[in-house]
Scaffold this motif. Sequence first.
Motif, PDB file in Angstrom:
ATOM      1  N   GLU A  99       0.828  -1.209   0.000  1.00  0.00           N
ATOM      2  CA  GLU A  99       0.000   0.000   0.000  1.00  0.00           C
ATOM      3  C   GLU A  99       0.866   1.264   0.000  1.00  0.00           C
ATOM      4  O   GLU A  99       0.545   2.255  -0.653  1.00  0.00           O
ATOM      5  CB  GLU A  99      -0.942   0.028   1.216  1.00  0.00           C
ATOM      6  N   MET A 100       1.960   1.232   0.741  1.00  0.00           N
ATOM      7  CA  MET A 100       2.865   2.382   0.781  1.00  0.00           C
ATOM      8  C   MET A 100       3.534   2.570  -0.577  1.00  0.00           C
ATOM      9  O   MET A 100       3.652   3.699  -1.074  1.00  0.00           O
ATOM     10  CB  MET A 100       3.925   2.212   1.869  1.00  0.00           C
ATOM     11  N   LEU A 101       3.954   1.492  -1.175  1.00  0.00           N
ATOM     12  CA  LEU A 101       4.586   1.573  -2.492  1.00  0.00           C
ATOM     13  C   LEU A 101       3.591   2.102  -3.527  1.00  0.00           C
ATOM     14  O   LEU A 101       3.959   2.910  -4.393  1.00  0.00           O
ATOM     15  CB  LEU A 101       5.116   0.201  -2.905  1.00  0.00           C
ATOM     16  N   ASP A 102       2.341   1.694  -3.420  1.00  0.00           N
ATOM     17  CA  ASP A 102       1.286   2.172  -4.307  1.00  0.00           C
ATOM     18  C   ASP A 102       1.136   3.691  -4.187  1.00  0.00           C
ATOM     19  O   ASP A 102       1.064   4.404  -5.194  1.00  0.00           O
ATOM     20  CB  ASP A 102      -0.023   1.459  -3.951  1.00  0.00           C
ATOM     21  N   VAL A 103       1.109   4.197  -2.970  1.00  0.00           N
ATOM     22  CA  VAL A 103       0.979   5.642  -2.742  1.00  0.00           C
ATOM     23  C   VAL A 103       2.167   6.384  -3.328  1.00  0.00           C
ATOM     24  O   VAL A 103       2.006   7.389  -4.027  1.00  0.00           O
ATOM     25  CB  VAL A 103       0.829   5.952  -1.236  1.00  0.00           C
ATOM     26  N   VAL A 104       3.355   5.924  -3.049  1.00  0.00           N
ATOM     27  CA  VAL A 104       4.554   6.608  -3.540  1.00  0.00           C
ATOM     28  C   VAL A 104       4.564   6.648  -5.067  1.00  0.00           C
ATOM     29  O   VAL A 104       4.831   7.692  -5.671  1.00  0.00           O
ATOM     30  CB  VAL A 104       5.835   5.933  -2.987  1.00  0.00           C
ATOM     31  N   LEU A 105       4.251   5.549  -5.700  1.00  0.00           N
ATOM     32  CA  LEU A 105       4.315   5.466  -7.155  1.00  0.00           C
ATOM     33  C   LEU A 105       3.170   6.202  -7.855  1.00  0.00           C
ATOM     34  O   LEU A 105       3.365   6.796  -8.911  1.00  0.00           O
ATOM     35  CB  LEU A 105       4.319   4.000  -7.603  1.00  0.00           C
ATOM     36  N   HIS A 106       1.984   6.236  -7.253  1.00  0.00           N
ATOM     37  CA  HIS A 106       0.807   6.711  -7.978  1.00  0.00           C
ATOM     38  C   HIS A 106       0.164   7.988  -7.445  1.00  0.00           C
ATOM     39  O   HIS A 106      -0.910   8.365  -7.905  1.00  0.00           O
ATOM     40  CB  HIS A 106      -0.242   5.593  -8.025  1.00  0.00           C
ATOM     41  N   HIS A 107       0.794   8.673  -6.486  1.00  0.00           N
ATOM     42  CA  HIS A 107       0.134   9.837  -5.882  1.00  0.00           C
ATOM     43  C   HIS A 107      -0.049  11.024  -6.828  1.00  0.00           C
ATOM     44  O   HIS A 107      -0.654  12.010  -6.450  1.00  0.00           O
ATOM     45  CB  HIS A 107       0.848  10.268  -4.596  1.00  0.00           C
ATOM     46  N   HIS A 108       0.399  10.923  -8.043  1.00  0.00           N
ATOM     47  CA  HIS A 108       0.154  11.973  -9.037  1.00  0.00           C
ATOM     48  C   HIS A 108      -0.902  11.573 -10.062  1.00  0.00           C
ATOM     49  O   HIS A 108      -1.069  12.240 -11.072  1.00  0.00           O
ATOM     50  CB  HIS A 108       1.452  12.353  -9.753  1.00  0.00           C
ATOM     51  N   GLU A 109      -1.616  10.519  -9.788  1.00  0.00           N
ATOM     52  CA  GLU A 109      -2.659  10.057 -10.713  1.00  0.00           C
ATOM     53  C   GLU A 109      -3.945  10.852 -10.505  1.00  0.00           C
ATOM     54  O   GLU A 109      -4.341  11.122  -9.374  1.00  0.00           O
ATOM     55  CB  GLU A 109      -2.964   8.571 -10.488  1.00  0.00           C
ATOM     56  N   PHE A 110      -4.596  11.219 -11.594  1.00  0.00           N
ATOM     57  CA  PHE A 110      -5.932  11.807 -11.550  1.00  0.00           C
ATOM     58  C   PHE A 110      -6.923  10.751 -12.009  1.00  0.00           C
ATOM     59  O   PHE A 110      -6.602   9.899 -12.838  1.00  0.00           O
ATOM     60  CB  PHE A 110      -6.035  13.011 -12.483  1.00  0.00           C
ATOM     61  N   LEU A 111      -8.143  10.826 -11.507  1.00  0.00           N
ATOM     62  CA  LEU A 111      -9.157   9.841 -11.877  1.00  0.00           C
ATOM     63  C   LEU A 111      -9.401   9.800 -13.382  1.00  0.00           C
ATOM     64  O   LEU A 111      -9.730   8.759 -13.931  1.00  0.00           O
ATOM     65  CB  LEU A 111     -10.475  10.121 -11.150  1.00  0.00           C
ATOM     66  N   ASP A 112      -9.224  10.938 -14.055  1.00  0.00           N
ATOM     67  CA  ASP A 112      -9.461  10.982 -15.507  1.00  0.00           C
ATOM     68  C   ASP A 112      -8.233  10.561 -16.315  1.00  0.00           C
ATOM     69  O   ASP A 112      -8.250  10.603 -17.538  1.00  0.00           O
ATOM     70  CB  ASP A 112      -9.949  12.358 -15.944  1.00  0.00           C
ATOM     71  N   GLY A 113      -7.144  10.170 -15.633  1.00  0.00           N
ATOM     72  CA  GLY A 113      -5.936   9.706 -16.315  1.00  0.00           C
ATOM     73  C   GLY A 113      -5.066  10.811 -16.864  1.00  0.00           C
ATOM     74  O   GLY A 113      -4.064  10.545 -17.525  1.00  0.00           O
ATOM     75  N   GLN A 114      -5.405  12.063 -16.586  1.00  0.00           N
ATOM     76  CA  GLN A 114      -4.677  13.202 -17.145  1.00  0.00           C
ATOM     77  C   GLN A 114      -3.761  13.843 -16.108  1.00  0.00           C
ATOM     78  O   GLN A 114      -4.138  14.773 -15.420  1.00  0.00           O
ATOM     79  CB  GLN A 114      -5.676  14.253 -17.651  1.00  0.00           C
TER      80      GLN A 114
END
Length: 105
Positions: free
Chosen positions: A21-36
Amino acid sequence: MRQHPRLGYEALVAQGSFPPEMLDVVLHHHEFLDGQRISNGLRGDQISDIVRLTTILDIYTALVEKRAYRLPFTHTEAFATMEKMGGKLDPHLLHAFRPVALGTR
């Protein structure tokens, strides 16, 4: 700046023993729901709830902190800016964050 999620993720993976879960946050915390966004192209249900919440907190913090290139937003301005982001942020989590951001109960 654009590489910090990937670099942080790789550094933590190399050290080992961090929860997924921590690795997921670090890697993906710049994701927007619309993929942009500067991201891995995840969208909607591909983004975990903990990442969705962390994204909200990351943006809010970036807006209310003083930066070299601008003065900080007020808490009200920051939250209003985030509300205008439409389908980029989880609306239920953003609504739940409102009392925290604005200091109301």
